[in-house]
Design an enzyme around this catalytic site. Structure first.
Site, PDB file in Angstrom:
ATOM      1  N   ASP A  22       0.713  -1.057  -0.059  1.00 32.51           N
ATOM      2  CA  ASP A  22      -0.305   0.098  -0.194  1.00 32.51           C
ATOM      3  C   ASP A  22       0.722   1.615  -0.255  1.00 32.51           C
ATOM      4  O   ASP A  22       2.025   1.209   0.373  1.00 32.51           O
ATOM      5  CB  ASP A  22      -1.048  -0.169   1.519  1.00 32.51           C
ATOM      6  CG  ASP A  22      -1.929  -1.191   1.151  1.00 32.51           C
ATOM      7  OD1 ASP A  22      -1.790  -1.292   0.780  1.00 32.51           O
ATOM      8  OD2 ASP A  22      -2.307  -1.036   2.410  1.00 32.51           O
TER       9      ASP A  22
HETATM   10  N1  URA Z   1      -0.938  -6.252   3.311  1.00 31.64           N
HETATM   11  C1  URA Z   1      -1.937  -5.016   3.752  1.00 31.64           C
HETATM   12  O1  URA Z   1      -2.298  -4.483   4.636  1.00 31.64           O
HETATM   13  N2  URA Z   1      -1.267  -3.729   3.415  1.00 31.64           N
HETATM   14  C2  URA Z   1       0.412  -4.232   2.619  1.00 31.64           C
HETATM   15  O2  URA Z   1       0.517  -2.468   1.816  1.00 31.64           O
HETATM   16  C3  URA Z   1       0.435  -5.173   2.636  1.00 31.64           C
HETATM   17  C4  URA Z   1      -0.112  -6.232   2.651  1.00 31.64           C
END
Ligand code: URA
Length: 229
Positions: A101
């Site tokens: 993310d």
């Molecule tokens: N899980 C998440 O919620 N976000 C990420 O960036 C990676 C794994």
């Protein structure tokens, strides 16, 4: 391979610039000036541009320490793509093996090799991804068994695959998962009434984020790291 394709794949020249270089007589194959774009480059032939040997780039594998406010997409959107952090030729031939993310930091693997990245992202391959997670609420030991058994995520039928939780402090844990569902770590903690306030990926399979890489820095993987996947 045709000579014009060989030049494009081994330099930053476009097809038309490659043709111009050929017409100028800047390209030699085994020492002979070649002006024919369709000339077949054979295995072991020495191709030179302006007297400098050029060769095919081959597959590339690298790790990046992703900063916040960058995205794991191949194009810039609200935030710049992590690919824009790479001072590298032909970034468009690369893709990201397992997204993070925009607000997540840490290990991102980037490659031109689709089969290799499939071994990272396919849930069937059980490739573990380890995250350091900072939480809004403290957790207790009972969560270890819950995550090992699998939890129900909102809008998902199947339980999550067994995940390994290590509690470092009540609000700081390590979680290893082998799937990569959308926002999976955040949704797993949301499913048990908690909230992720900081997320950092430390490893993928046996590849650990290099502690010498500051946020935004990258390096090529070693042969051993590549072979470990
Ligand atoms: N899980 C998440 O919620 N976000 C990420 O960036 C990676 C794994």
């Amino acid at each position: 391979m045709r000579l014009d394709k060989f030049i494009c794949e081994s330099t930053s020249l476009t097809r038309s610039l490659a043709k111009k270089a050929m017409h100028r007589g800047d390209i030699t194959c085994d020492g002979i000036v070649i002006k024919d774009a369709g000339f077949k480059v054979l295995e072991g032939m020495q191709v030179c541009l302006d007297g400098e040997q050029i060769s095919l780039v081959g597959e590339r594998y690298l790790m990046l320490n992703k900063p916040v406010d960058t995205i794991c997409s191949s194009i810039d959107e609200v935030y710049p793509s992590v690919l824009s952090l790479l001072d590298i030729e032909k970034p468009e031939t690369l893709h990201i093996a397992g997204r993070l993310d925009a607000d997540t930091t840490g290990l991102v693997l980037i490659t031109s090799d689709g089969q290799w990245s499939h071994r990272i992202t396919s849930p069937k391959k059980d490739c573990g991804k380890r995250y350091l997670v900072t939480l809004a609420e403290p957790v207790d030991e009972s969560l270890i068994a819950m995550f090992a058994a699998g939890v129900a995520l909102k809008n998902e039928d199947a339980l999550t695959k067994p995940a390994m939780l290590e509690i470092i402090e009540p609000q700081l844990v390590r979680l290893t998962i082998t799937e990569g569902k959308y926002h999976q770590v955040k949704r797993m903690f949301a499913a048990v009434g908690n909230h992720v306030v900081g997320l950092h990926r430390e490893s993928i399979g046996k590849i650990e984020l290099d502690s010498d890489l500051a946020l935004g820095e990258w390096r090529y993987l070693t042969a051993e790291e590549i072979a470990s996947i």
